[in-house]
Design a protein around this motif. Structure first.
Motif, PDB file in Angstrom:
ATOM      1  N   ARG A  47       0.835  -1.205   0.000  1.00  0.00           N
ATOM      2  CA  ARG A  47       0.000   0.000   0.000  1.00  0.00           C
ATOM      3  C   ARG A  47       0.870   1.254   0.000  1.00  0.00           C
ATOM      4  O   ARG A  47       0.628   2.205  -0.758  1.00  0.00           O
ATOM      5  CB  ARG A  47      -0.917   0.005   1.223  1.00  0.00           C
ATOM      6  CG  ARG A  47      -1.891   1.191   1.237  1.00  0.00           C
ATOM      7  CD  ARG A  47      -2.638   1.281   2.544  1.00  0.00           C
ATOM      8  NE  ARG A  47      -1.794   1.635   3.668  1.00  0.00           N
ATOM      9  CZ  ARG A  47      -1.356   2.881   3.929  1.00  0.00           C
ATOM     10  NH1 ARG A  47      -1.654   3.882   3.120  1.00  0.00           N
ATOM     11  NH2 ARG A  47      -0.600   3.119   4.980  1.00  0.00           N
ATOM     12  N   LEU A  48       1.912   1.255   0.812  1.00  0.00           N
ATOM     13  CA  LEU A  48       2.799   2.414   0.867  1.00  0.00           C
ATOM     14  C   LEU A  48       3.578   2.598  -0.430  1.00  0.00           C
ATOM     15  O   LEU A  48       3.825   3.737  -0.856  1.00  0.00           O
ATOM     16  CB  LEU A  48       3.754   2.287   2.053  1.00  0.00           C
ATOM     17  CG  LEU A  48       3.113   2.446   3.434  1.00  0.00           C
ATOM     18  CD1 LEU A  48       4.112   2.112   4.531  1.00  0.00           C
ATOM     19  CD2 LEU A  48       2.543   3.838   3.618  1.00  0.00           C
ATOM     20  N   GLN A  49       3.947   1.503  -1.071  1.00  0.00           N
ATOM     21  CA  GLN A  49       4.632   1.615  -2.360  1.00  0.00           C
ATOM     22  C   GLN A  49       3.713   2.222  -3.417  1.00  0.00           C
ATOM     23  O   GLN A  49       4.138   3.056  -4.218  1.00  0.00           O
ATOM     24  CB  GLN A  49       5.144   0.247  -2.815  1.00  0.00           C
ATOM     25  CG  GLN A  49       6.342  -0.235  -2.035  1.00  0.00           C
ATOM     26  CD  GLN A  49       6.725  -1.667  -2.355  1.00  0.00           C
ATOM     27  OE1 GLN A  49       5.950  -2.429  -2.935  1.00  0.00           O
ATOM     28  NE2 GLN A  49       7.931  -2.053  -1.958  1.00  0.00           N
ATOM     29  N   ARG A  50       2.427   1.799  -3.417  1.00  0.00           N
ATOM     30  CA  ARG A  50       1.469   2.395  -4.365  1.00  0.00           C
ATOM     31  C   ARG A  50       1.271   3.877  -4.076  1.00  0.00           C
ATOM     32  O   ARG A  50       1.240   4.700  -4.985  1.00  0.00           O
ATOM     33  CB  ARG A  50       0.127   1.662  -4.299  1.00  0.00           C
ATOM     34  CG  ARG A  50       0.131   0.280  -4.918  1.00  0.00           C
ATOM     35  CD  ARG A  50      -1.267  -0.286  -5.049  1.00  0.00           C
ATOM     36  NE  ARG A  50      -1.988  -0.340  -3.786  1.00  0.00           N
ATOM     37  CZ  ARG A  50      -2.019  -1.386  -2.964  1.00  0.00           C
ATOM     38  NH1 ARG A  50      -1.350  -2.478  -3.274  1.00  0.00           N
ATOM     39  NH2 ARG A  50      -2.711  -1.353  -1.853  1.00  0.00           N
ATOM     40  N   GLU A  51       1.160   4.210  -2.790  1.00  0.00           N
ATOM     41  CA  GLU A  51       1.000   5.604  -2.397  1.00  0.00           C
ATOM     42  C   GLU A  51       2.225   6.418  -2.793  1.00  0.00           C
ATOM     43  O   GLU A  51       2.103   7.546  -3.288  1.00  0.00           O
ATOM     44  CB  GLU A  51       0.768   5.684  -0.887  1.00  0.00           C
ATOM     45  CG  GLU A  51       0.403   7.056  -0.397  1.00  0.00           C
ATOM     46  CD  GLU A  51       0.089   7.051   1.082  1.00  0.00           C
ATOM     47  OE1 GLU A  51       0.468   8.042   1.751  1.00  0.00           O
ATOM     48  OE2 GLU A  51      -0.511   6.084   1.574  1.00  0.00           O
ATOM     49  N   ASP A  52       3.411   5.856  -2.618  1.00  0.00           N
ATOM     50  CA  ASP A  52       4.646   6.512  -3.006  1.00  0.00           C
ATOM     51  C   ASP A  52       4.669   6.768  -4.512  1.00  0.00           C
ATOM     52  O   ASP A  52       5.055   7.852  -4.963  1.00  0.00           O
ATOM     53  CB  ASP A  52       5.850   5.666  -2.586  1.00  0.00           C
ATOM     54  CG  ASP A  52       7.166   6.340  -2.871  1.00  0.00           C
ATOM     55  OD1 ASP A  52       7.328   7.528  -2.505  1.00  0.00           O
ATOM     56  OD2 ASP A  52       8.039   5.674  -3.465  1.00  0.00           O
TER      57      ASP A  52
END
Length: 147
Positions: free
Chosen positions: A121-126
Protein backbone atom coordinates in the motif's frame (compact mmCIF):
# COMPACT_ATOMS: atom_id res chain seq x y z
CA UNK A 1 29.41 -32.23 62.57
CA UNK A 2 26.79 -31.75 59.93
CA UNK A 3 26.29 -32.63 56.31
CA UNK A 4 28.54 -34.91 54.38
CA UNK A 5 31.70 -34.11 56.30
CA UNK A 6 30.97 -36.72 58.98
CA UNK A 7 31.11 -39.43 56.31
CA UNK A 8 34.49 -38.39 54.92
CA UNK A 9 37.51 -40.25 56.20
CA UNK A 10 40.03 -38.31 58.25
CA UNK A 11 42.76 -39.05 55.78
CA UNK A 12 40.92 -37.05 53.07
CA UNK A 13 42.15 -33.99 54.91
CA UNK A 14 38.75 -32.35 55.12
CA UNK A 15 37.92 -30.95 58.48
CA UNK A 16 34.30 -30.24 59.51
CA UNK A 17 35.26 -26.76 60.66
CA UNK A 18 37.00 -25.82 57.38
CA UNK A 19 34.74 -22.83 56.54
CA UNK A 20 35.19 -21.41 60.03
CA UNK A 21 38.95 -21.85 59.91
CA UNK A 22 39.24 -20.33 56.46
CA UNK A 23 37.26 -17.25 57.44
CA UNK A 24 34.54 -17.87 54.89
CA UNK A 25 30.91 -18.69 55.28
CA UNK A 26 29.59 -22.10 54.39
CA UNK A 27 27.39 -20.61 51.69
CA UNK A 28 28.95 -20.81 48.29
CA UNK A 29 27.75 -18.62 45.45
CA UNK A 30 25.39 -20.35 43.06
CA UNK A 31 26.38 -20.59 39.49
CA UNK A 32 24.23 -18.92 36.81
CA UNK A 33 23.29 -22.13 35.05
CA UNK A 34 22.05 -23.88 38.16
CA UNK A 35 18.83 -25.90 37.74
CA UNK A 36 16.89 -23.58 40.07
CA UNK A 37 17.91 -20.59 38.01
CA UNK A 38 16.82 -22.28 34.78
CA UNK A 39 13.20 -22.42 35.89
CA UNK A 40 13.22 -18.72 36.68
CA UNK A 41 14.77 -17.87 33.30
CA UNK A 42 12.26 -20.14 31.53
CA UNK A 43 9.35 -18.48 33.30
CA UNK A 44 10.65 -15.01 32.44
CA UNK A 45 11.08 -16.08 28.83
CA UNK A 46 7.59 -17.56 28.77
CA UNK A 47 6.15 -14.37 30.29
CA UNK A 48 7.89 -12.26 27.65
CA UNK A 49 6.63 -14.59 24.93
CA UNK A 50 3.06 -14.39 26.27
CA UNK A 51 3.28 -10.60 26.41
CA UNK A 52 4.61 -10.35 22.88
CA UNK A 53 1.95 -12.81 21.65
CA UNK A 54 -0.80 -10.76 23.29
CA UNK A 55 0.64 -7.52 21.91
CA UNK A 56 0.67 -8.94 18.36
CA UNK A 57 -2.94 -10.15 18.68
CA UNK A 58 -3.93 -6.77 20.13
CA UNK A 59 -2.30 -4.97 17.18
CA UNK A 60 -4.45 -7.05 14.82
CA UNK A 61 -7.59 -6.23 16.81
CA UNK A 62 -6.69 -2.53 16.99
CA UNK A 63 -6.15 -2.41 13.22
CA UNK A 64 -9.77 -3.56 12.72
CA UNK A 65 -11.43 -1.92 15.72
CA UNK A 66 -12.28 1.46 14.18
CA UNK A 67 -13.71 -0.12 11.05
CA UNK A 68 -15.67 -2.99 12.65
CA UNK A 69 -16.07 -2.29 16.34
CA UNK A 70 -14.40 -4.25 19.12
CA UNK A 71 -16.64 -7.31 19.18
CA UNK A 72 -16.54 -7.81 15.42
CA UNK A 73 -12.77 -7.21 15.44
CA UNK A 74 -12.41 -10.02 18.01
CA UNK A 75 -14.46 -12.31 15.77
CA UNK A 76 -12.55 -11.45 12.59
CA UNK A 77 -9.12 -11.87 14.19
CA UNK A 78 -10.24 -15.15 15.74
CA UNK A 79 -11.49 -16.39 12.37
CA UNK A 80 -8.29 -15.31 10.64
CA UNK A 81 -6.01 -16.91 13.22
CA UNK A 82 -8.10 -20.01 13.84
CA UNK A 83 -8.64 -19.10 17.50
CA UNK A 84 -11.84 -18.65 19.45
CA UNK A 85 -13.18 -15.17 20.04
CA UNK A 86 -12.70 -15.84 23.77
CA UNK A 87 -8.99 -16.49 23.22
CA UNK A 88 -8.62 -13.20 21.32
CA UNK A 89 -10.56 -11.37 24.04
CA UNK A 90 -8.26 -12.94 26.66
CA UNK A 91 -5.29 -11.54 24.72
CA UNK A 92 -6.95 -8.14 24.62
CA UNK A 93 -7.28 -8.16 28.42
CA UNK A 94 -3.79 -9.71 28.93
CA UNK A 95 -5.20 -12.85 30.58
CA UNK A 96 -3.23 -15.41 28.56
CA UNK A 97 -0.96 -17.59 30.67
CA UNK A 98 0.46 -19.98 28.05
CA UNK A 99 1.00 -19.92 24.30
CA UNK A 100 1.40 -22.93 22.04
CA UNK A 101 3.87 -22.97 19.20
CA UNK A 102 1.05 -23.20 16.63
CA UNK A 103 -0.64 -20.11 18.08
CA UNK A 104 2.66 -18.24 18.08
CA UNK A 105 3.35 -19.14 14.45
CA UNK A 106 -0.18 -18.21 13.37
CA UNK A 107 0.13 -14.76 14.91
CA UNK A 108 3.62 -14.20 13.48
CA UNK A 109 2.44 -15.27 9.99
CA UNK A 110 -0.57 -12.97 10.15
CA UNK A 111 1.64 -10.09 11.29
CA UNK A 112 4.03 -10.74 8.40
CA UNK A 113 1.15 -10.81 5.90
CA UNK A 114 -0.27 -7.58 7.30
CA UNK A 115 3.13 -5.87 7.10
CA UNK A 116 3.57 -7.05 3.51
CA UNK A 117 0.15 -5.60 2.62
CA UNK A 118 1.06 -2.34 4.33
CA UNK A 119 4.34 -2.23 2.40
CA UNK A 120 2.51 -2.72 -0.92
CA UNK A 121 0.00 0.00 0.00
CA UNK A 122 2.80 2.41 0.87
CA UNK A 123 4.63 1.61 -2.36
CA UNK A 124 1.47 2.40 -4.37
CA UNK A 125 1.00 5.60 -2.40
CA UNK A 126 4.65 6.51 -3.01
CA UNK A 127 4.21 5.93 -6.74
CA UNK A 128 1.13 8.19 -6.80
CA UNK A 129 2.95 10.93 -4.90
CA UNK A 130 5.87 10.73 -7.32
CA UNK A 131 3.46 11.02 -10.28
CA UNK A 132 1.77 14.07 -8.75
CA UNK A 133 5.14 15.65 -8.00
CA UNK A 134 6.31 15.06 -11.56
CA UNK A 135 3.08 16.59 -12.91
CA UNK A 136 3.61 19.68 -10.71
CA UNK A 137 7.20 20.02 -11.94
CA UNK A 138 6.07 19.76 -15.56
CA UNK A 139 3.43 22.48 -15.00
CA UNK A 140 6.03 24.71 -13.35
CA UNK A 141 8.39 24.19 -16.26
CA UNK A 142 5.59 24.99 -18.72
CA UNK A 143 4.75 28.18 -16.76
CA UNK A 144 8.42 29.21 -16.78
CA UNK A 145 8.53 28.73 -20.53
CA UNK A 146 5.50 31.02 -20.93
CA UNK A 147 7.05 33.80 -18.87
Amino acid sequence: MSGISRFLPKRAGISPDLPARAGVSGNLPTHAGAPGDRGERHRMCADAMCNEFQDLVNAEVAARRDRLGLRAAFAEVARTLGFTARRVRACWHHEVRAVTLLEWQAVRDLGARRLAQEERRLQREDALIRQRLEAIRQRQAALRDLL
